[in-house]
Scaffold this motif. Structure first.
Motif, mmCIF file in Angstrom:
data_model
loop_
_atom_site.group_PDB
_atom_site.id
_atom_site.type_symbol
_atom_site.label_atom_id
_atom_site.label_comp_id
_atom_site.label_asym_id
_atom_site.label_seq_id
_atom_site.Cartn_x
_atom_site.Cartn_y
_atom_site.Cartn_z
ATOM 1 N N UNK A 93 0.794 -1.222 0.000
ATOM 2 C CA UNK A 93 0.000 0.000 0.000
ATOM 3 C C UNK A 93 0.832 1.281 0.000
ATOM 4 N N UNK A 94 1.945 1.293 0.741
ATOM 5 C CA UNK A 94 2.674 2.545 0.992
ATOM 6 C C UNK A 94 3.054 3.309 -0.276
ATOM 7 N N UNK A 95 3.719 2.677 -1.261
ATOM 8 C CA UNK A 95 4.085 3.460 -2.450
ATOM 9 C C UNK A 95 2.893 3.862 -3.308
ATOM 10 N N UNK A 96 1.876 3.006 -3.363
ATOM 11 C CA UNK A 96 0.685 3.316 -4.163
ATOM 12 C C UNK A 96 -0.064 4.496 -3.563
ATOM 13 N N UNK A 122 13.395 0.594 3.891
ATOM 14 C CA UNK A 122 13.129 2.012 3.627
ATOM 15 C C UNK A 122 12.664 2.219 2.185
ATOM 16 N N UNK A 123 13.342 1.576 1.246
ATOM 17 C CA UNK A 123 12.973 1.710 -0.167
ATOM 18 C C UNK A 123 11.568 1.164 -0.431
ATOM 19 N N UNK A 124 11.257 0.021 0.189
ATOM 20 C CA UNK A 124 9.957 -0.613 -0.058
ATOM 21 C C UNK A 124 8.776 0.171 0.465
ATOM 22 N N UNK A 125 9.029 1.076 1.419
ATOM 23 C CA UNK A 125 7.956 1.891 1.999
ATOM 24 C C UNK A 125 7.971 3.320 1.467
#
Length: 439
Positions: A93-96, A122-125
């Protein structure tokens, strides 16, 4: 004169008491929506420590099962209802939601020490370098195996073994008449169940969900090879009814000594090495996930994080809470209160550098290695347009991944062939992507 002084003092004390009461009455209340698991329950128990340090803020909890949580927070944030000031979301959900402007960026200034957060987490969020979810705990996937049973075979298990070698080891350990199955793997249908594991296997075989033009690739040779291998492996050397098993079922089997090997979430390591829960606690070894054509995307990456919806009217108070709950100081608090084996893992380098955690967690090195090796921005051998290791961070993926999971579970149970399963999954994905306007 003395009487006047006494009256004045009495009046001042009365006013001060009234102001204190008013301050308590009008304290900001933030509502936190979270998933009902052990780490989150512990955070709720420690919330009085936050309220003590921030007397103008009160925390109200809404604790839900994972499926209901996803449904509620998705509906709330899409409708901009503002029911929650802090919500628990994941890497999907975070990047979307960050890209859509639905989330407030996390305040990473000052003592928060954002550089201490593990880079892959960190990158994934994040979206375009901005952190939209503060990680509460994180995980990857890895191999957990019975050292005693592997030793009996005369074979070895190492980091990044080939899937073919893993199959040979599993075959040698498989003794169903003695109540031991060679391997336990997820088979239950779901984008976060069997497809989390299946996607990492497919990645390692060189597969990808979509090509650079967003065309689904589920009928590719790489996907067919990966799913065929998975179905054959689990059908021959797995426990009966594997198509219904997910994390909890496999955990129970492994802890009972009924699995020679289990490949699943790194968070399981703390359970399988706990003598109070596992009959084989002193015989568990760890290794990095197997590979075939590539190491890319061979082990997944996930984090439950705390995020702040853009619709909140309590943004400052929400930021203070999120920074507290995901800080180095919070981890120290849990360690001092409940012991270092109970701290949320998979988020900060400082946790793994702490000798107290190292002493309490025999799996720490393997867990950290797995998490650090997962790159959500580069998880496939061939170029792909999406972010994510075991999922594609696009709104349509939940439906696409769920359908694919149902089809592959059907292939595992024998109700359809692998080719039929992948054809149906690919056709469904094509419809979804066309309707969404990707091509």
């Amino acid at each position: 004169m003395k009487s006047l002084t006494k009256n004045t003092l009495s009046y001042a004390v009365s006013i001060a008491a009234s102001l204190t009461a008013a301050s308590s009455t009008f304290a900001e209340t933030i509502t936190v929506a979270t998933v009902n698991n052990g780490h989150m329950i512990e955070m709720q128990k420690l919330t009085p420590e936050f309220e003590k340090a921030n007397p103008g803020i009160k925390v109200k909890w809404v604790t839900l099962e994972e499926g209901i949580l996803r449904q509620n927070v998705t509906q709330d944030i899409a409708n901009k209802s503002g029911l929650y000031d802090v919500m628990t979301i994941g890497m999907y959900e975070a990047p979307i939601w960050g890209d859509r402007g639905w989330l407030t960026p996390i305040d990473t200034s000052g003592a928060y020490d954002v550089e201490d957060i593990l880079p892959s987490i960190r990158q994934g969020l994040s979206h375009e370098g901005t952190l939209y979810g503060a990680p509460f705990y994180g995980e990857s996937s890895m191999v957990m195996y019975r050292k005693d049973l592997v030793k009996e075979t005369g074979m070895t298990v190492s980091d990044r073994d080939s899937w073919e070698h893993i199959r040979d080891v599993v075959a040698a350990m498989h003794k169903p008449n003695d109540g031991v199955y060679g391997i336990c793997l997820r088979g239950k249908a779901g984008w976060g169940d069997n497809m989390a594991l299946m996607t990492t296997i497919a990645n390692s075989f060189g597969a990808r969900w979509f090509d650079e033009g967003w065309k689904p690739q589920l009928e590719s040779a790489e996907w067919k090879n990966a799913v065929s291998f998975y179905v054959d492996l689990l059908s021959k050397y797995g426990p009966p009814g594997s198509s219904s098993n997910s994390f909890n079922e496999s955990l129970a089997l492994f802890n009972e000594g009924k699995c020679g090997m289990w490949i699943d979430a790194t968070i399981a390591a703390s359970f399988v090495t706990d003598p109070k829960q596992s009959k084989v606690a002193d015989q568990v070894g760890f290794a990095q996930s197997p590979i075939s054509a590539t190491e890319k995307g061979a082990n997944w990456l996930w984090s439950w994080s705390l995020a702040i919806p853009a619709a909140t009217k309590q943004a400052d108070a929400a930021q203070k809470f999120v920074r507290w709950a995901t800080s180095k100081e919070y981890i120290e608090l849990v360690g001092k209160t409940n012991g270092w084996a109970a701290v949320p893992t998979g988020t900060r380098s400082s946790t793994y550098a702490n000798p107290k955690f190292q002493a309490a967690a025999v799996f720490a090195e393997a867990e950290l290695k797995a998490i650090n090796s997962a790159d959500p921005t580069d998880s496939t051998l061939k170029p792909s347009p999406y972010v994510g290791v075991q999922f594609a961070a696009i709104p349509e993926f939940q439906a696409i991944g769920t359908t694919a999971g149902q089809m592959i579970s059907g292939a595992l149970s024998g109700s359809m062939s692998v080719d039929q399963a992948l054809k149906s999954a690919n056709n469904s994905a094509n419809r979804q992507m066309r309707q969404a306007g990707y091509y």
